[in-house]
Write a protein that holds these residues in place. Structure first.
Motif, PDB file in Angstrom:
ATOM      1  N   GLY A  75      -5.946 -14.365 -11.058  1.00 31.21           N
ATOM      2  CA  GLY A  75      -4.576 -14.495 -11.538  1.00 31.21           C
ATOM      3  C   GLY A  75      -4.062 -15.905 -11.371  1.00 31.21           C
ATOM      4  O   GLY A  75      -4.790 -16.807 -10.943  1.00 31.21           O
ATOM      5  N   THR A  76      -2.796 -16.102 -11.691  1.00 30.18           N
ATOM      6  CA  THR A  76      -2.186 -17.415 -11.559  1.00 30.18           C
ATOM      7  C   THR A  76      -1.974 -17.762 -10.088  1.00 30.18           C
ATOM      8  O   THR A  76      -2.098 -16.905  -9.203  1.00 30.18           O
ATOM      9  N   VAL A  77      -1.615 -19.010  -9.839  1.00 30.04           N
ATOM     10  CA  VAL A  77      -1.347 -19.441  -8.463  1.00 30.04           C
ATOM     11  C   VAL A  77      -0.208 -18.620  -7.858  1.00 30.04           C
ATOM     12  O   VAL A  77      -0.311 -18.112  -6.740  1.00 30.04           O
ATOM     13  N   SER A  78       0.890 -18.484  -8.586  1.00 40.22           N
ATOM     14  CA  SER A  78       2.041 -17.748  -8.057  1.00 40.22           C
ATOM     15  C   SER A  78       1.705 -16.276  -7.815  1.00 40.22           C
ATOM     16  O   SER A  78       2.203 -15.672  -6.855  1.00 40.22           O
ATOM     17  N   GLN A  79       0.870 -15.696  -8.660  1.00 42.44           N
ATOM     18  CA  GLN A  79       0.483 -14.302  -8.465  1.00 42.44           C
ATOM     19  C   GLN A  79      -0.345 -14.139  -7.196  1.00 42.44           C
ATOM     20  O   GLN A  79      -0.097 -13.242  -6.381  1.00 42.44           O
ATOM     21  N   ARG A  80      -1.324 -15.002  -7.035  1.00 41.90           N
ATOM     22  CA  ARG A  80      -2.213 -14.883  -5.873  1.00 41.90           C
ATOM     23  C   ARG A  80      -1.516 -15.194  -4.555  1.00 41.90           C
ATOM     24  O   ARG A  80      -1.955 -14.754  -3.496  1.00 41.90           O
ATOM     25  N   LEU A  81      -0.419 -15.951  -4.620  1.00 42.41           N
ATOM     26  CA  LEU A  81       0.355 -16.257  -3.411  1.00 42.41           C
ATOM     27  C   LEU A  81       1.473 -15.246  -3.171  1.00 42.41           C
ATOM     28  O   LEU A  81       2.236 -15.383  -2.211  1.00 42.41           O
ATOM     29  N   ASN A  82       1.564 -14.238  -4.021  1.00 42.60           N
ATOM     30  CA  ASN A  82       2.530 -13.153  -3.846  1.00 42.60           C
ATOM     31  C   ASN A  82       1.812 -11.989  -3.168  1.00 42.60           C
ATOM     32  O   ASN A  82       0.949 -11.351  -3.780  1.00 42.60           O
ATOM     33  N   PRO A  83       2.112 -11.695  -1.895  1.00 41.57           N
ATOM     34  CA  PRO A  83       1.373 -10.646  -1.177  1.00 41.57           C
ATOM     35  C   PRO A  83       1.376  -9.298  -1.880  1.00 41.57           C
ATOM     36  O   PRO A  83       0.373  -8.579  -1.828  1.00 41.57           O
ATOM     37  N   ASP A  84       2.500  -8.950  -2.528  1.00 42.79           N
ATOM     38  CA  ASP A  84       2.561  -7.665  -3.225  1.00 42.79           C
ATOM     39  C   ASP A  84       1.582  -7.653  -4.392  1.00 42.79           C
ATOM     40  O   ASP A  84       0.798  -6.710  -4.555  1.00 42.79           O
ATOM     41  N   TRP A  85       1.606  -8.708  -5.215  1.00 41.90           N
ATOM     42  CA  TRP A  85       0.703  -8.778  -6.356  1.00 41.90           C
ATOM     43  C   TRP A  85      -0.748  -8.836  -5.887  1.00 41.90           C
ATOM     44  O   TRP A  85      -1.615  -8.123  -6.420  1.00 41.90           O
ATOM     45  N   ALA A  86      -1.025  -9.675  -4.895  1.00 41.48           N
ATOM     46  CA  ALA A  86      -2.401  -9.852  -4.425  1.00 41.48           C
ATOM     47  C   ALA A  86      -2.960  -8.555  -3.842  1.00 41.48           C
ATOM     48  O   ALA A  86      -4.122  -8.203  -4.076  1.00 41.48           O
ATOM     49  N   THR A  87      -2.127  -7.834  -3.093  1.00 46.01           N
ATOM     50  CA  THR A  87      -2.582  -6.564  -2.515  1.00 46.01           C
ATOM     51  C   THR A  87      -2.874  -5.547  -3.602  1.00 46.01           C
ATOM     52  O   THR A  87      -3.896  -4.845  -3.564  1.00 46.01           O
ATOM     53  N   ASN A  88      -1.999  -5.452  -4.583  1.00 48.05           N
ATOM     54  CA  ASN A  88      -2.218  -4.502  -5.667  1.00 48.05           C
ATOM     55  C   ASN A  88      -3.443  -4.858  -6.499  1.00 48.05           C
ATOM     56  O   ASN A  88      -4.169  -3.976  -6.966  1.00 48.05           O
ATOM     57  N   ALA A  89      -3.707  -6.161  -6.664  1.00 47.00           N
ATOM     58  CA  ALA A  89      -4.920  -6.571  -7.377  1.00 47.00           C
ATOM     59  C   ALA A  89      -6.157  -6.156  -6.595  1.00 47.00           C
ATOM     60  O   ALA A  89      -7.149  -5.690  -7.168  1.00 47.00           O
ATOM     61  N   PHE A  90      -6.090  -6.315  -5.271  1.00 48.26           N
ATOM     62  CA  PHE A  90      -7.202  -5.889  -4.412  1.00 48.26           C
ATOM     63  C   PHE A  90      -7.414  -4.381  -4.523  1.00 48.26           C
ATOM     64  O   PHE A  90      -8.545  -3.908  -4.681  1.00 48.26           O
ATOM     65  N   LEU A  91      -6.320  -3.622  -4.439  1.00 45.12           N
ATOM     66  CA  LEU A  91      -6.423  -2.163  -4.494  1.00 45.12           C
ATOM     67  C   LEU A  91      -6.944  -1.684  -5.843  1.00 45.12           C
ATOM     68  O   LEU A  91      -7.710  -0.710  -5.916  1.00 45.12           O
ATOM     69  N   VAL A 124       0.840  -1.205   0.000  1.00 49.16           N
ATOM     70  CA  VAL A 124       0.000   0.000   0.000  1.00 49.16           C
ATOM     71  C   VAL A 124       0.872   1.251   0.000  1.00 49.16           C
ATOM     72  O   VAL A 124       0.637   2.202  -0.762  1.00 49.16           O
ATOM     73  N   ARG A 125       1.896   1.265   0.832  1.00 50.25           N
ATOM     74  CA  ARG A 125       2.762   2.446   0.928  1.00 50.25           C
ATOM     75  C   ARG A 125       3.571   2.635  -0.353  1.00 50.25           C
ATOM     76  O   ARG A 125       3.791   3.774  -0.803  1.00 50.25           O
ATOM     77  N   ASP A 126       4.028   1.521  -0.940  1.00 49.27           N
ATOM     78  CA  ASP A 126       4.775   1.622  -2.197  1.00 49.27           C
ATOM     79  C   ASP A 126       3.909   2.213  -3.309  1.00 49.27           C
ATOM     80  O   ASP A 126       4.422   2.852  -4.234  1.00 49.27           O
ATOM     81  N   ARG A 127       2.622   1.992  -3.221  1.00 50.28           N
ATOM     82  CA  ARG A 127       1.698   2.521  -4.226  1.00 50.28           C
ATOM     83  C   ARG A 127       1.361   3.989  -3.962  1.00 50.28           C
ATOM     84  O   ARG A 127       0.750   4.654  -4.796  1.00 50.28           O
ATOM     85  N   GLY A 128       1.762   4.484  -2.785  1.00 43.84           N
ATOM     86  CA  GLY A 128       1.518   5.880  -2.449  1.00 43.84           C
ATOM     87  C   GLY A 128       0.126   6.158  -1.943  1.00 43.84           C
ATOM     88  O   GLY A 128      -0.327   7.311  -1.950  1.00 43.84           O
ATOM     89  N   PHE A 129      -0.567   5.115  -1.495  1.00 42.71           N
ATOM     90  CA  PHE A 129      -1.944   5.282  -1.019  1.00 42.71           C
ATOM     91  C   PHE A 129      -1.974   5.732   0.441  1.00 42.71           C
ATOM     92  O   PHE A 129      -1.056   5.461   1.216  1.00 42.71           O
ATOM     93  N   ASN A 130      -3.057   6.405   0.771  1.00 44.06           N
ATOM     94  CA  ASN A 130      -3.345   6.716   2.161  1.00 44.06           C
ATOM     95  C   ASN A 130      -3.424   5.406   2.949  1.00 44.06           C
ATOM     96  O   ASN A 130      -3.884   4.382   2.445  1.00 44.06           O
ATOM     97  N   LEU A 131      -2.983   5.435   4.218  1.00 38.67           N
ATOM     98  CA  LEU A 131      -2.953   4.215   5.020  1.00 38.67           C
ATOM     99  C   LEU A 131      -4.336   3.632   5.296  1.00 38.67           C
ATOM    100  O   LEU A 131      -4.436   2.484   5.742  1.00 38.67           O
ATOM    101  N   ARG A 132      -5.384   4.367   4.998  1.00 38.79           N
ATOM    102  CA  ARG A 132      -6.722   3.782   5.143  1.00 38.79           C
ATOM    103  C   ARG A 132      -6.883   2.590   4.194  1.00 38.79           C
ATOM    104  O   ARG A 132      -7.597   1.641   4.499  1.00 38.79           O
ATOM    105  N   ALA A 133      -6.189   2.639   3.064  1.00 40.50           N
ATOM    106  CA  ALA A 133      -6.229   1.512   2.138  1.00 40.50           C
ATOM    107  C   ALA A 133      -5.620   0.269   2.779  1.00 40.50           C
ATOM    108  O   ALA A 133      -6.076  -0.858   2.550  1.00 40.50           O
ATOM    109  N   ALA A 134      -4.586   0.462   3.596  1.00 46.99           N
ATOM    110  CA  ALA A 134      -3.977  -0.667   4.302  1.00 46.99           C
ATOM    111  C   ALA A 134      -4.941  -1.244   5.327  1.00 46.99           C
ATOM    112  O   ALA A 134      -5.024  -2.468   5.503  1.00 46.99           O
ATOM    113  N   VAL A 135      -5.679  -0.384   6.003  1.00 45.11           N
ATOM    114  CA  VAL A 135      -6.672  -0.857   6.979  1.00 45.11           C
ATOM    115  C   VAL A 135      -7.758  -1.665   6.271  1.00 45.11           C
ATOM    116  O   VAL A 135      -8.186  -2.721   6.755  1.00 45.11           O
TER     117      VAL A 135
END
Length: 243
Positions: free
Chosen positions: A146-162, A101-112
Motif C-alpha cells: 500500500g501507500t506510505v500513509s496506509q502502511r503507517l496507519n495501524p488500523d489499515w496495516a493490521t487489516n491488511a495483515f488480517l 482486530v476487535r473492530d473486525r470481530g475476530f477472535n483475539l487469537r488474531a491479535a496474538v
C-alpha cells in the motif's frame, strides 16, 4: 695540495639524527594509526529492539496514563525480546492493533498473531523510515502492500495483515495452526524461526490490554432496606434512612 673537505658541525649532525629518527617513527606509527581508525556505527535494523529510528504515532490522540502503567507491568512479566523494552508508545501501538482486530470481530487469537508479527518485525514500533528496502510500519510491509500513509496507519496495516492471513488460512484455520507458521506464511521472512518464540509474550500483551479495557463490574450495593425516621423536632420532617 687541495684543501680537505670541511666536517659538519655537531649541531648539523644532531639535527640530521633527529630527522632520521622522526622518519623512522612515522613509518612505524602510520600503519597503526590507520588500523585504529573509527569503526562505522552499525546501521539500524527494523527488528532491533533498542535501535534509534524515525517513528510515526500509532494513536492519533497519543499515549495515555494506562499505556504507561501497562508498560511498567509488562516489563516485569514478559519473558522474551520485549522484556524491559515496553514503553507507553509501544503499548499504544499494540493497543491500536488489538482494537483493529476487535473492530473486525475476530477472535483475539488474531491479535496474538498480529502482535507476534510486530514484535519480530519492528519491536512494536511504527517505523516511518525505510531501513529494510522499502518496508514501513509496524508490520514492515513493502511498498507493494500500500501507500506510505496506509502502511503507517495501524488500523489499515493490521487489516491488511488480517486479510492476507485469511487468504492463507481460509475457513478460520488460523484458529488452530501454529502461530509462528501463520506469521511466516503472511510475512514470507528470510528468518521463519523468529516468530514462534515471541508468541507467548504477544499473548501476555494482548491479555493485559484487553483486561485494561474491560468495563468495570457493576457496583453491588446489596439489599437496601428503607425505614422512615421522624424528626423529634417536627412531625412533618420525615426522611428515608438506608440501613
Amino acid at each position: 695540495m687541495s684543501a680537505s673537505p670541511s666536517r659538519p658541525g655537531r649541531g648539523a649532525l644532531r639535527l640530521a639524527g633527529l630527522t632520521a629518527m622522526a622518519m623512522a617513527c612515522s613509518l612505524l606509527v602510520a600503519p597503526a594509526a590507520l588500523a585504529a581508525g573509527p569503526t562505522p556505527a552499525p546501521s539500524a535494523k527494523a527488528s532491533d529492539v533498542a535501535a534509534q529510528r524515525a517513528l510515526a504515532a500509532c494513536d492519533p490522540s497519543g499515549t495515555t496514563s494506562t499505556d504507561s502503567a501497562l508498560a511498567a507491568q509488562l516489563n516485569g512479566s514478559l519473558k522474551a525480546k520485549m522484556k524491559g523494552y515496553m514503553s507507553a508508545y509501544r503499548v499504544s501501538c499494540a493497543r491500536m492493533v488489538v482494537k483493529a482486530v476487535r473492530d473486525r470481530g475476530f477472535n483475539l487469537r488474531a491479535a496474538v498473531i498480529a502482535i507476534t508479527t510486530t514484535i519480530v518485525e519492528s519491536s512494536i514500533d511504527n517505523i516511518s523510515e525505510e531501513l529494510d528496502h522499502d518496508s514501513l510500519g509496524l508490520f514492515q510491509q513493502r511498498a507493494s502492500w500500500g501507500t506510505v500513509s496506509q502502511r503507517l496507519n495501524p488500523d489499515w496495516a493490521t487489516n491488511a495483515f488480517l486479510k492476507k492471513m485469511q487468504s492463507k488460512y481460509p475457513d478460520e484455520k488460523w484458529l488452530t495452526a501454529p502461530i509462528g507458521e501463520i506469521c511466516q506464511a503472511v510475512q514470507v521472512s528470510a528468518y521463519p524461526d523468529r516468530y514462534q518464540p515471541q508468541a507467548g509474550d504477544a499473548k501476555i500483551i494482548v491479555d493485559a490490554i484487553v483486561a485494561s479495557q474491560a468495563p468495570p463490574d457493576p457496583i453491588d450495593y446489596g439489599v437496601l432496606d428503607f425505614t422512615l425516621s421522624d424528626s423529634f423536632d417536627s412531625n412533618t420532617n420525615t426522611r428515608p434512612v438506608i440501613k
